[in-house]
Enzyme design. Structure first.
Site: not given
Length: 395
Positions: A118-119, A252, A373
């Site tokens: 993630s960013e 997941r 996620e």
């Protein structure tokens, strides 16, 4: 045998895990410092063989691990799961040298791993990530012959320099190594991403802790020309998005298992409380409004459990449609856990909101899995996309 029921040996193992979590791991978790890696807890998971078991497991075993630990100690579950998330790309796509260096340390609970995808501008939309992997100064861009990657995937000689940010990274900034996804080919969407294994001591890599609701560490990472080379690549250059999605397709459903474990803990607490608590001249369980709520909690929890096990079994069997089934499992289980925990709090009243109460703890823990996620909205998009793709394929 009923579909997705467990073998007696599996049921016994789950009870052993729950007991271990309650009696041995929870005291270690309670001694930990919220917002920081609990290394004694990780060492205990290693000594119990659970980290090694996780790395060697299929999806169903991973789900059983996460559900059982979550029912007894959510901190132990999360510590184990984060190690798996950060290490799975290494297990599946790492070189022999990378595996030899890091896997024994992870199995023993001595090395802390992190999954850095993630960013600030690329959370659920992972293909939009912008962390730049540019050829190092003086490095000519090669053809990546033998890698099957696109032009510019592998520079000759000088490696790459990573520049940019990662955000919302669990175990940052305290991890010992990071699985980092960076853009090696601009303007190519998901096709131009490469996965790198980046040790935490690389020059130019710094991190900052973020003050979050979650009790485990979450931080931001700053990459200021961090050097990486071909020896640090996980898998194939320019094909790192596949590494990320392979990891998420496995984890997941197991996020769903974590949610089921929390839901079962909340349900256990609700049954115990309503069976003993007296109000309005009788026991709470004898009030139809209460007993029907408990029945609804139990029914939704069981449905979530079956969806999780079905998705895990499909993953282990290599069946088609795994992304959609994994999305269904995560979506339904996390939304169900939110409902069950909230209802358990309502049935307990004010006592459940007191700091240190199990349900107060679960109420804080249960919110994040609906986001990380892939948020619930993303899971619905995946499910719909799979449905329409299936229709077009059969037309």
């Amino acid at each position: 045998m009923t579909a997705f029921s467990l073998e007696p040996a599996q049921t016994a193992w789950c009870e052993e895990l729950r007991s271990l979590a309650e009696r041995h791991l929870r005291p270690l978790a309670e001694k930990g410092d919220p917002g920081h890696v609990n290394r004694p807890l990780l060492a205990a998971l290693g000594e119990a063989g659970l980290l090694g078991r996780m790395l060697d497991s299929g999806a169903l075993d991973l789900c059983l691990l996460r559900e059982s630990l979550a029912r007894g100690c959510t901190e132990a579950e999360t510590a184990l799961a984060l190690q798996g998330l950060g290490t799975h790309p290494l297990v599946r796509s790492g070189t022999p040298a990378q595996r030899a260096r890091w896997l024994p340390e992870v199995r023993a609970g001595r090395a802390v791993a992190a999954f850095a995808l993630s960013e600030p501008g690329a959370g659920s939309d992972a293909a939009a990530l912008a962390l730049k992997a540019a050829p190092a100064a003086g490095a000519a861009v090669g053809s990546a012959a033998g890698h099957g990657a696109g032009p510019g995937a592998e520079p000759d000689g000088g490696g790459w320099r990573l520049t940019g940010e990662k955000y919302w990274i669990s175990n940052a900034p305290e991890a010992d190594f990071y699985t980092v996804f960076a853009r090696t080919a601009p303007g190519t969407g998901s096709r131009g991403i490469t996965a790198f294994l980046v040790p935490a001591d690389r020059p130019g890599l710094t991190g900052t802790a973020l003050d979050m609701l979650s009790p485990h560490p979450i931080g931001a990472l700053e990459f200021d020309g961090v050097p990486v080379s071909a020896a640090d690549v996980l898998g194939v250059p320019d094909r790192g998005f596949h590494v990320a999605m392979d990891t998420l397709n496995l984890f997941r459903p197991s996020v769903g298992a974590f949610a089921v474990g929390m839901a079962r803990a909340a349900l256990d607490a609700a049954v115990e409380h309503t069976a003993a608590r007296t109000a309005f001249g009788g026991v709470l369980k004898d009030l139809q409004a209460v007993s029907h709520q408990v029945a609804e909690m139990a029914t939704r929890t069981e449905a979530a459990r079956l969806l999780v096990y079905a998705a895990a079994a499909a993953y282990d069997a290599g069946e088609p449609g795994v992304p959609g089934r994994a999305a269904m499992a995560k979506l339904y289980a996390t939304e169900t856990a939110q409902y069950v925990v909230d209802t358990a709090v309502q049935l307990h009243g004010a006592r459940a909101l007191r700091r240190g109460h199990l349900l107060e703890h679960l109420y804080r823990e249960v919110r994040a899995p609906r986001i990380y996620e892939g948020a619930s909205e993303v899971q619905r998009t995946i499910i719909a996309k799979e449905l329409y793709a299936s229709r077009e394929a059969s037309a």
